[in-house]
Design a protein around this motif. Structure first.
Motif, PDB file in Angstrom:
ATOM      1  N   THR A  41       0.845  -1.190   0.000  1.00  0.00           N
ATOM      2  CA  THR A  41       0.000   0.000   0.000  1.00  0.00           C
ATOM      3  C   THR A  41       0.888   1.249   0.000  1.00  0.00           C
ATOM      4  OG1 THR A  41      -0.074   0.055   2.418  1.00  0.00           O
ATOM      5  CG2 THR A  41      -1.755  -1.258   1.293  1.00  0.00           C
ATOM      6  N   GLU A 162      -9.459  -9.927   0.323  1.00  0.00           N
ATOM      7  CA  GLU A 162      -8.177  -9.332   0.688  1.00  0.00           C
ATOM      8  C   GLU A 162      -8.208  -8.890   2.141  1.00  0.00           C
ATOM      9  OE1 GLU A 162      -8.245  -4.677  -0.419  1.00  0.00           O
ATOM     10  OE2 GLU A 162      -8.193  -6.021  -2.170  1.00  0.00           O
ATOM     11  N   ARG A 164      -5.848  -6.120   4.902  1.00  0.00           N
ATOM     12  CA  ARG A 164      -4.739  -5.206   5.183  1.00  0.00           C
ATOM     13  C   ARG A 164      -4.318  -5.287   6.642  1.00  0.00           C
ATOM     14  NH1 ARG A 164      -5.523   0.247   1.567  1.00  0.00           N
ATOM     15  NH2 ARG A 164      -6.452  -0.750  -0.264  1.00  0.00           N
ATOM     16  N   GLY A 168      -1.743  -2.463   7.764  1.00  0.00           N
ATOM     17  CA  GLY A 168      -2.032  -1.824   6.490  1.00  0.00           C
ATOM     18  C   GLY A 168      -0.814  -1.582   5.629  1.00  0.00           C
ATOM     19  N   ARG A 171      -1.456  -5.287   1.054  1.00  0.00           N
ATOM     20  CA  ARG A 171      -2.733  -5.945   0.796  1.00  0.00           C
ATOM     21  C   ARG A 171      -2.446  -7.384   0.414  1.00  0.00           C
ATOM     22  NH1 ARG A 171      -4.572  -3.251  -4.136  1.00  0.00           N
ATOM     23  NH2 ARG A 171      -6.269  -4.772  -4.028  1.00  0.00           N
TER      24      ARG A 171
END
Length: 316
Positions: A41, A162, A164, A168, A171
């Motif tokens: 990400t 998916e 995270r 985060g 992904r």
């Protein structure tokens, strides 16, 4: 694939087969490690850039604190990556199709995920619809709202699962392939004059049918008081119940283009089902015998949904 398919269609079909074989996981199969993809990400890229900057700073200035901070952040990132990967590994997806779907609206597609241990913050994506669930006690369920713009047999898009979690940074993505299809009924359309042909005429509601002996609990309004005044015997009036109408819903009796006719017939099927009528359906190339109840309703709506786009195709 049909023999007359164009070269571009053949290429798309080959790509689809390759995608399914190499990247996607079949429905109701545990997600394997080779089908889980790690995509960083923006936050994760920033985290990696910070680690690199701290490492270069420590190398350039021989700063031990920068070394410690860089390797500490790097170790946290590795642990977060591993935890996110394990959060999705082994999850078994399944679909719960809606029982009814009308064109021009939306349906609630049920998604069920199962796993042996608890999972956290699993995101679901399907044709723009999104949802999130947690797996508790081995199972987690969520519903996705999918639009149904047209009638007919519609193939459902593939599902993307998916996560995270936990930080985060990446992904963890898995694609789920399936061949699920949904039969979408026409959009119901009510009209002032229903296009039906009656199969018989019944008695009007409230027709007097005779008298019977009075029973305790009968309504005083139904008692034949004149009969009692003449004979001294209490009797109760009996009124006939009109038989249910027997109708034919006819495609040729409707007005407008084919889609509007199907929408009108769909509205009539729903209305006569609610009224408890006995009805049949006549389409070009198809006649559905008269019937009643939920099974007749579903057969009629399925026939309307499967009707070809042009009436000429129905007679072939």
């Amino acid at each position: 694939m049909a023999a007359g398919a164009t070269p571009s269609a053949r290429r798309r079909e080959r790509l689809r087969r390759w995608w399914r074989r190499r990247l996607a996981t079949p429905l109701e199969a545990p997600l394997p490690q080779r089908r889980l993809f790690l995509i960083p990400t923006r936050f994760g890229l920033g985290w990696a850039a910070l680690v690199i900057v701290l490492l270069l700073f420590g190398i350039n200035y021989q700063n031990n604190l920068a070394y410690v901070l860089a390797f500490w952040l790097f170790s946290i990132g590795v642990v977060a990556l591993l935890r996110g990967w394990l959060n999705l590994l082994g999850v078994t997806p399944a679909l719960r199709l809606p029982r009814e779907a009308f064109a021009g609206g939306e349906v609630r597609l049920g998604v069920v995920l199962r796993a042996r241990r608890p999972r956290t913050a699993l995101d679901l994506h399907c044709d723009g619809a999104c949802g999130r669930l947690d797996i508790v006690d081995g199972v987690g369920e969520a519903e996705l709202a999918l639009p149904t713009p047209r009638r007919g047999l519609v193939g459902l898009p593939w599902l993307r699962v998916e996560t995270r979690w936990p930080l985060g940074l990446v992904r963890v993505v898995a694609w789920v392939s399936h061949d699920a299809e949904l039969l979408v009924w026409p959009r119901p359309l009510e009209e002032d004059e229903p296009a039906v042909r009656h199969g018989g005429v019944g008695l009007e509601a409230g027709d007097f049918a005779g008298l019977r002996r009075f029973h305790s609990g009968d309504s005083p309004g139904q008692v034949a008081w004149k009969q009692w005044s003449r004979t001294g015997v209490l009797a109760t009036k009996v009124f006939s119940v009109p038989p249910r109408r027997q109708l034919w819903l006819d495609y040729d009796a409707c007005r407008g283009d084919p889609e509007r006719r199907l929408s009108v017939l769909c509205g009539r099927v729903l209305a006569h089902h609610r009224a408890g009528d006995r009805y049949g359906l006549r389409l070009p190339g198809l006649t559905l015998a008269q019937g009643e109840g939920d099974s007749q309703r579903r057969r009629a709506l399925d026939a309307l949904a499967r009707f070809p786009a042009t009436p000429r195709e129905a007679g072939r």
